[in-house]
Design a protein around this motif. Structure first.
Motif, PDB file in Angstrom:
ATOM      1  N   SER A  32       0.499  -0.926   0.174  1.00 36.67           N
ATOM      2  CA  SER A  32       0.055   0.102  -0.002  1.00 36.67           C
ATOM      3  C   SER A  32       0.990   1.508   0.043  1.00 36.67           C
ATOM      4  O   SER A  32       0.709   2.525  -0.659  1.00 36.67           O
ATOM      5  N   LEU A  33       2.196   0.712   0.653  1.00 36.48           N
ATOM      6  CA  LEU A  33       2.877   2.221   0.746  1.00 36.48           C
ATOM      7  C   LEU A  33       3.551   2.638  -0.443  1.00 36.48           C
ATOM      8  O   LEU A  33       4.112   3.422  -0.955  1.00 36.48           O
ATOM      9  N   ILE A  34       3.933   1.657  -1.019  1.00 37.08           N
ATOM     10  CA  ILE A  34       4.401   1.355  -2.813  1.00 37.08           C
ATOM     11  C   ILE A  34       3.284   2.179  -3.451  1.00 37.08           C
ATOM     12  O   ILE A  34       3.860   3.207  -4.475  1.00 37.08           O
ATOM     13  N   ILE A  35       2.539   1.797  -3.517  1.00 37.33           N
ATOM     14  CA  ILE A  35       1.159   2.310  -4.520  1.00 37.33           C
ATOM     15  C   ILE A  35       0.754   3.932  -3.692  1.00 37.33           C
ATOM     16  O   ILE A  35       0.796   4.318  -4.899  1.00 37.33           O
ATOM     17  N   GLY A  36       0.974   4.136  -2.527  1.00 36.72           N
ATOM     18  CA  GLY A  36       1.118   5.611  -2.352  1.00 36.72           C
ATOM     19  C   GLY A  36       2.366   6.482  -2.771  1.00 36.72           C
ATOM     20  O   GLY A  36       1.936   7.888  -3.430  1.00 36.72           O
ATOM     21  N   GLY A  37       3.412   5.647  -2.763  1.00 32.37           N
ATOM     22  CA  GLY A  37       4.613   6.578  -3.327  1.00 32.37           C
ATOM     23  C   GLY A  37       4.381   7.056  -4.587  1.00 32.37           C
ATOM     24  O   GLY A  37       4.949   8.196  -5.003  1.00 32.37           O
ATOM     25  N   PHE A  38       4.232   5.759  -5.272  1.00 34.97           N
ATOM     26  CA  PHE A  38       4.361   5.966  -7.127  1.00 34.97           C
ATOM     27  C   PHE A  38       2.840   6.781  -7.514  1.00 34.97           C
ATOM     28  O   PHE A  38       2.829   8.367  -7.602  1.00 34.97           O
ATOM     29  N   PHE A  39       1.611   6.880  -6.354  1.00 36.70           N
ATOM     30  CA  PHE A  39       0.376   7.956  -6.599  1.00 36.70           C
ATOM     31  C   PHE A  39       1.330   9.415  -6.180  1.00 36.70           C
ATOM     32  O   PHE A  39       1.026  10.354  -6.611  1.00 36.70           O
ATOM     33  N   PHE A  40       2.169   9.860  -5.231  1.00 38.37           N
ATOM     34  CA  PHE A  40       2.761  10.687  -4.462  1.00 38.37           C
ATOM     35  C   PHE A  40       3.915  11.051  -5.914  1.00 38.37           C
ATOM     36  O   PHE A  40       3.787  12.257  -5.322  1.00 38.37           O
ATOM     37  N   GLY A  41       4.153  10.444  -6.131  1.00 35.82           N
ATOM     38  CA  GLY A  41       5.120  10.832  -7.362  1.00 35.82           C
ATOM     39  C   GLY A  41       4.724  11.981  -8.002  1.00 35.82           C
ATOM     40  O   GLY A  41       4.871  12.271  -8.461  1.00 35.82           O
ATOM     41  N   ALA A  42       2.850  11.008  -8.841  1.00 35.28           N
ATOM     42  CA  ALA A  42       2.770  12.020 -10.182  1.00 35.28           C
ATOM     43  C   ALA A  42       1.934  12.702  -9.483  1.00 35.28           C
ATOM     44  O   ALA A  42       2.326  14.437 -10.268  1.00 35.28           O
ATOM     45  N   VAL A  43       2.078  13.197  -8.387  1.00 39.00           N
ATOM     46  CA  VAL A  43       0.961  14.491  -7.605  1.00 39.00           C
ATOM     47  C   VAL A  43       2.028  15.501  -7.939  1.00 39.00           C
ATOM     48  O   VAL A  43       2.147  16.417  -7.830  1.00 39.00           O
ATOM     49  N   LEU A  44       3.194  15.106  -6.893  1.00 39.04           N
ATOM     50  CA  LEU A  44       4.397  15.780  -6.933  1.00 39.04           C
ATOM     51  C   LEU A  44       4.929  16.514  -8.539  1.00 39.04           C
ATOM     52  O   LEU A  44       5.319  17.224  -8.594  1.00 39.04           O
ATOM     53  N   SER A  45       5.551  15.442  -9.514  1.00 39.87           N
ATOM     54  CA  SER A  45       5.550  16.162 -10.500  1.00 39.87           C
ATOM     55  C   SER A  45       4.633  17.081 -10.972  1.00 39.87           C
ATOM     56  O   SER A  45       4.849  17.788 -11.794  1.00 39.87           O
ATOM     57  N   SER A  46       3.156  16.732 -11.204  1.00 43.10           N
ATOM     58  CA  SER A  46       2.288  17.661 -11.829  1.00 43.10           C
ATOM     59  C   SER A  46       2.210  19.175 -10.759  1.00 43.10           C
ATOM     60  O   SER A  46       2.643  20.215 -11.409  1.00 43.10           O
ATOM     61  N   LEU A  47       2.542  18.906  -9.515  1.00 43.44           N
ATOM     62  CA  LEU A  47       2.332  20.293  -8.485  1.00 43.44           C
ATOM     63  C   LEU A  47       4.196  20.892  -9.009  1.00 43.44           C
ATOM     64  O   LEU A  47       3.433  22.323  -9.011  1.00 43.44           O
ATOM     65  N   LEU A  48       4.783  20.498  -8.701  1.00 43.54           N
ATOM     66  CA  LEU A  48       6.023  20.983  -9.014  1.00 43.54           C
ATOM     67  C   LEU A  48       6.305  21.754 -10.572  1.00 43.54           C
ATOM     68  O   LEU A  48       6.770  22.745 -10.791  1.00 43.54           O
ATOM     69  N   GLY A  49       5.962  20.638 -11.696  1.00 45.27           N
ATOM     70  CA  GLY A  49       5.717  21.509 -12.339  1.00 45.27           C
ATOM     71  C   GLY A  49       5.117  23.008 -13.302  1.00 45.27           C
ATOM     72  O   GLY A  49       6.211  23.455 -14.086  1.00 45.27           O
ATOM     73  N   ILE A  50       4.275  23.534 -12.642  1.00 41.58           N
ATOM     74  CA  ILE A  50       4.195  24.771 -11.886  1.00 41.58           C
ATOM     75  C   ILE A  50       4.837  25.777 -12.112  1.00 41.58           C
ATOM     76  O   ILE A  50       4.676  27.023 -13.208  1.00 41.58           O
ATOM     77  N   PHE A  51       6.249  25.436 -11.641  1.00 37.57           N
ATOM     78  CA  PHE A  51       6.659  26.350 -10.701  1.00 37.57           C
ATOM     79  C   PHE A  51       8.402  25.859 -11.920  1.00 37.57           C
ATOM     80  O   PHE A  51       9.094  27.108 -12.473  1.00 37.57           O
ATOM     81  N   LEU A  52       8.649  24.721 -11.968  1.00 38.92           N
ATOM     82  CA  LEU A  52       9.861  24.203 -12.984  1.00 38.92           C
ATOM     83  C   LEU A  52      10.132  24.141 -14.054  1.00 38.92           C
ATOM     84  O   LEU A  52      11.120  24.205 -14.848  1.00 38.92           O
ATOM     85  N   PHE A  53       8.629  23.689 -14.985  1.00 34.85           N
ATOM     86  CA  PHE A  53       8.641  23.458 -15.376  1.00 34.85           C
ATOM     87  C   PHE A  53       9.242  22.358 -16.249  1.00 34.85           C
ATOM     88  O   PHE A  53       9.175  21.303 -15.675  1.00 34.85           O
ATOM     89  N   HIS A  54       9.868  22.611 -17.466  1.00 34.49           N
ATOM     90  CA  HIS A  54      10.510  21.226 -17.817  1.00 34.49           C
ATOM     91  C   HIS A  54      12.187  20.380 -16.953  1.00 34.49           C
ATOM     92  O   HIS A  54      12.171  19.614 -17.231  1.00 34.49           O
ATOM     93  N   ARG A  55      11.979  21.505 -16.212  1.00 35.14           N
ATOM     94  CA  ARG A  55      13.328  21.243 -14.843  1.00 35.14           C
ATOM     95  C   ARG A  55      13.128  20.795 -13.993  1.00 35.14           C
ATOM     96  O   ARG A  55      13.708  20.182 -12.531  1.00 35.14           O
TER      97      ARG A  55
END
Length: 231
Positions: free
Chosen positions: A185-208
């Motif tokens: 469950s923690l592995i699945i949660g980690g995968f989900f959190f990584g996707a969310v984090l990528s989307s949120l940080l992409g607003i500020f960091l874009f391609h980097r």
């Protein structure tokens, strides 16, 4: 080949590459990669090649050959990444800190870091293919979590495992699978959190934004080496 577990004073002890902290961090990196390529590089998946195969087939069947082409190189580079990982596994030492998994992790982290410098200027197909290559290395290098199979770059198999363990716990009253339920469950949660984090940080960091993955991999390497030095 490095043994996946050893017996110490009658207890089963797993190597650090199969530990839960390493698994969760790598799952975060996997979810981060797929979200990044999908959001910023043409709606292509870095690691979930089943999705790329489906989209390839859909575009070919509708005559959108130019669109279909963008899915083929990442699929091919994923295969190349698996071959490269097999080479690393059989040509690097199994003792000390520079084991083949660490070599694969260093290779992936540096490769993604370098690719991040050119992510904005390179064509999407090159970025997607490069990240698919590195995702394949991670997928092939880390296949077991505390002795049980799992994946760090996709989650379908992990969901299946979770359902299996829930069945054993709920219908067979097998309490021994409870730690597995928590871990997967923690592995699945980690995968989900990584996707969310990528989307949120992409607003500020874009391609980097992709550099965050190199940071996560560096953290995994630090945990691994620290644990190996204590052994």
């Amino acid at each position: 080949m490095e043994k996946s577990l050893s017996s110490v004073k009658g207890k089963t002890e797993f190597v650090v590459h199969e530990s839960l902290p390493v698994g969760v961090l790598l799952a975060m990196a996997g979810g981060f990669l797929d979200a990044y390529t999908y959001l910023f590089h043409g709606e292509v998946f870095a690691s979930m090649q089943s999705g790329n195969v489906i989209l390839l087939g859909i575009n070919l069947s509708t005559g959108q050959f130019e669109q279909a082409f963008r899915y083929l190189p990442p699929i091919c580079m994923f295969l190349v990444g698996i071959v490269v990982t097999n080479y690393l596994q059989h040509h690097f030492p199994t003792g000390g800190w520079f084991v083949w998994q660490n070599a694969a992790l260093i290779f992936e982290a540096i490769g993604i870091l370098v690719l991040g410098f050119f992510a904005r200027s390179l064509p999407n197909v090159l970025v997607d293919s490069g990240l698919s290559f590195f995702a394949a290395i991670q997928y092939a290098a880390y296949r077991r979590l505390a002795g049980m199979p799992y994946a760090t770059t996709m989650t379908t198999g992990n969901l299946r495992s979770l359902a299996d363990y829930l069945y054993l716990r709920g219908f067979k009253q097998d309490r021994s699978v409870t730690p597995k339920i928590i871990s997967i469950s923690l592995i699945i949660g980690g995968f989900f959190f990584g996707a969310v984090l990528s989307s949120l940080l992409g607003i500020f960091l874009f391609h980097r934004t992709i550099w965050v993955v190199s940071g996560i991999l560096a953290l995994v390497l630090g945990i691994t080496i620290h644990s190996q030095n204590k052994e």
